[in-house]
Design a protein around this motif. Structure first.
Motif, short mmCIF file in Angstrom:
data_model
loop_
_atom_site.label_atom_id
_atom_site.label_comp_id
_atom_site.label_asym_id
_atom_site.label_seq_id
_atom_site.Cartn_x
_atom_site.Cartn_y
_atom_site.Cartn_z
N ARG A 135 0.83 -1.20 0.00
CA ARG A 135 0.00 0.00 0.00
C ARG A 135 0.87 1.26 0.00
N LEU A 136 2.02 1.16 0.64
CA LEU A 136 2.94 2.29 0.67
C LEU A 136 3.51 2.54 -0.72
N GLY A 137 3.79 1.46 -1.44
CA GLY A 137 4.31 1.59 -2.80
C GLY A 137 5.77 1.99 -2.84
N THR A 138 6.35 1.90 -4.01
CA THR A 138 7.77 2.24 -4.18
C THR A 138 8.04 3.71 -3.85
N ASP A 139 7.16 4.60 -4.31
CA ASP A 139 7.36 6.02 -4.06
C ASP A 139 7.24 6.36 -2.58
N GLY A 140 6.25 5.78 -1.91
CA GLY A 140 6.08 6.02 -0.48
C GLY A 140 7.23 5.48 0.33
N ASP A 141 7.70 4.30 -0.02
CA ASP A 141 8.84 3.69 0.64
C ASP A 141 10.07 4.58 0.51
N ALA A 142 10.33 5.05 -0.71
CA ALA A 142 11.50 5.92 -0.93
C ALA A 142 11.36 7.26 -0.23
N ALA A 143 10.13 7.79 -0.19
CA ALA A 143 9.91 9.09 0.46
C ALA A 143 10.18 9.01 1.96
N ILE A 144 9.68 7.97 2.61
CA ILE A 144 9.91 7.81 4.05
C ILE A 144 11.40 7.64 4.33
N ALA A 145 12.06 6.82 3.51
CA ALA A 145 13.50 6.59 3.70
C ALA A 145 14.27 7.90 3.60
N ARG A 146 13.93 8.75 2.64
CA ARG A 146 14.63 10.02 2.49
C ARG A 146 14.38 10.94 3.69
N LEU A 147 13.11 10.99 4.13
CA LEU A 147 12.76 11.85 5.26
C LEU A 147 13.51 11.44 6.53
N VAL A 148 13.57 10.14 6.77
CA VAL A 148 14.24 9.65 7.97
C VAL A 148 15.75 9.83 7.86
N ARG A 149 16.29 9.35 6.76
CA ARG A 149 17.75 9.35 6.58
C ARG A 149 18.33 10.75 6.46
N ASP A 150 17.66 11.61 5.69
CA ASP A 150 18.24 12.92 5.37
C ASP A 150 17.66 14.07 6.18
N GLU A 151 16.37 13.98 6.55
CA GLU A 151 15.69 15.09 7.22
C GLU A 151 15.53 14.88 8.72
N GLY A 152 15.87 13.70 9.22
CA GLY A 152 15.77 13.45 10.66
C GLY A 152 14.38 13.16 11.17
N VAL A 153 13.46 12.80 10.28
CA VAL A 153 12.12 12.41 10.71
C VAL A 153 12.20 11.07 11.43
N GLY A 154 11.45 10.92 12.53
CA GLY A 154 11.45 9.67 13.27
C GLY A 154 10.62 8.61 12.57
N LEU A 155 10.94 7.35 12.83
CA LEU A 155 10.23 6.22 12.21
C LEU A 155 9.89 5.19 13.28
N VAL A 156 8.61 4.83 13.36
CA VAL A 156 8.14 3.81 14.30
C VAL A 156 7.38 2.76 13.51
N MET A 157 7.70 1.47 13.75
CA MET A 157 6.88 0.39 13.21
C MET A 157 6.40 -0.48 14.37
N LEU A 158 5.08 -0.67 14.43
CA LEU A 158 4.46 -1.54 15.42
C LEU A 158 4.16 -2.88 14.79
N GLY A 159 4.16 -3.93 15.60
CA GLY A 159 3.94 -5.27 15.09
C GLY A 159 2.50 -5.53 14.68
N GLY A 160 2.31 -6.64 13.99
CA GLY A 160 0.98 -7.02 13.54
C GLY A 160 1.05 -7.89 12.31
N TRP A 161 -0.09 -8.31 11.84
CA TRP A 161 -0.16 -9.18 10.67
C TRP A 161 0.26 -8.45 9.39
N ALA A 162 0.15 -7.13 9.36
CA ALA A 162 0.53 -6.36 8.18
C ALA A 162 1.74 -5.48 8.48
N SER A 163 2.62 -5.95 9.35
CA SER A 163 3.86 -5.25 9.68
C SER A 163 5.03 -6.19 9.48
N PHE A 164 6.24 -5.63 9.40
CA PHE A 164 7.46 -6.44 9.26
C PHE A 164 7.28 -7.48 8.16
#
Length: 242
Positions: A51-80
């Motif tokens: 659902r995130l898609g390639t563009d969403g995945d890349a956008a989050i990675a850039r925000l976290v890696r380059d802009e210092g945005v925090g990233l949280v992933m919680l467990g579940g059947w549609a996580s990890f």
């Protein structure tokens, strides 16, 4: 309001956060794909990688890696690497402080697992573990080198032939792990914070709080507040709301 997301939404409201919620059936917000930083934290909870898609995945990675945005992933059947998660081999996965299994990583625990501190950390410092919460399932994860394991979960074992079982603690599993993904702080919580895997963690704390149509324990709410605040700031100390 009628999905399990109301637990996280209720905690965010109680914590005083401004938030934008996207259902797991909806695409990521358009603002996420822009080059500007509109968020302090991205929290993924049972939101499939497809659902995130390639563009969403890349956008989050850039925000976290380059802009210092925090990233949280919680467990579940549609996580990890859950049944519908499939985050392994994504850019988001590369930034998290854990390594994911190659196959379905869901593990049910009908007898429960007890959460217990593994190290001093601002997310849990000051929280009471006199009555530790019990969870009922998790995603099996491996902490990366240099990551901090904040909480472990111990399996509950029963033995004995009489009508009075003997309880003991069994295998240990990493449950809350923190780290850095470039400039951003990252958090992985291997269990869910909403039914059914959450077990008794929603009742963590002696006082009850009503928020966003749910009634939960006050430490549960403070735990989520601290997790999100740490991802946003990496603060060494987080004052309790209690």
């Amino acid at each position: 309001r009628h999905s399990s997301a109301r637990y996280i939404v209720g905690a965010l409201q109680w914590g005083g956060f401004e938030y934008e919620h996207r259902d797991c059936t909806e695409p990521p917000p358009e603002r996420l794909l822009e080059r500007e930083r509109h968020y302090d934290v991205v929290l993924l909870s049972d939101y499939p990688a497809r659902r995130l898609g390639t563009d969403g995945d890349a956008a989050i990675a850039r925000l976290v890696r380059d802009e210092g945005v925090g990233l949280v992933m919680l467990g579940g059947w549609a996580s990890f690497t859950g049944l519908d998660g499939q985050y392994r081999n994504t850019s988001v996965a590369d930034l998290l402080p854990v390594r994911m299994s190659a196959r379905d990583d869901r593990r049910n625990a009908p007898t429960g697992l007890v959460l217990w501190p593994a190290s001093s950390h601002p997310v849990i410092d000051g929280l009471s573990f006199r009555r530790p919460p019990v969870i009922a399932g998790y995603n099996q994860l491996t902490p990366r080198a240099g990551a901090t394991v904040v909480l472990n979960a111990f399996e509950l074992r029963c033995r004995g032939r009489s009508h009075t079982p003997v309880m003991s603690l069994g295998a240990m599993h990493p449950m809350l792990v923190t780290g850095k993904g470039g400039a951003g702080h990252t958090v992985a919580f291997a269990s869910d914070l909403a039914p059914h895997w959450c077990g008794g963690i929603v009742d963590w704390g002696r006082s009850r709080v009503q928020t966003s149509g749910i009634e939960v324990g006050e430490i549960y709410l403070d735990f989520i507040r601290r997790m999100v605040t740490f991802a946003a700031t990496g603060a060494a100390t987080l004052d309790s709301r209690r």
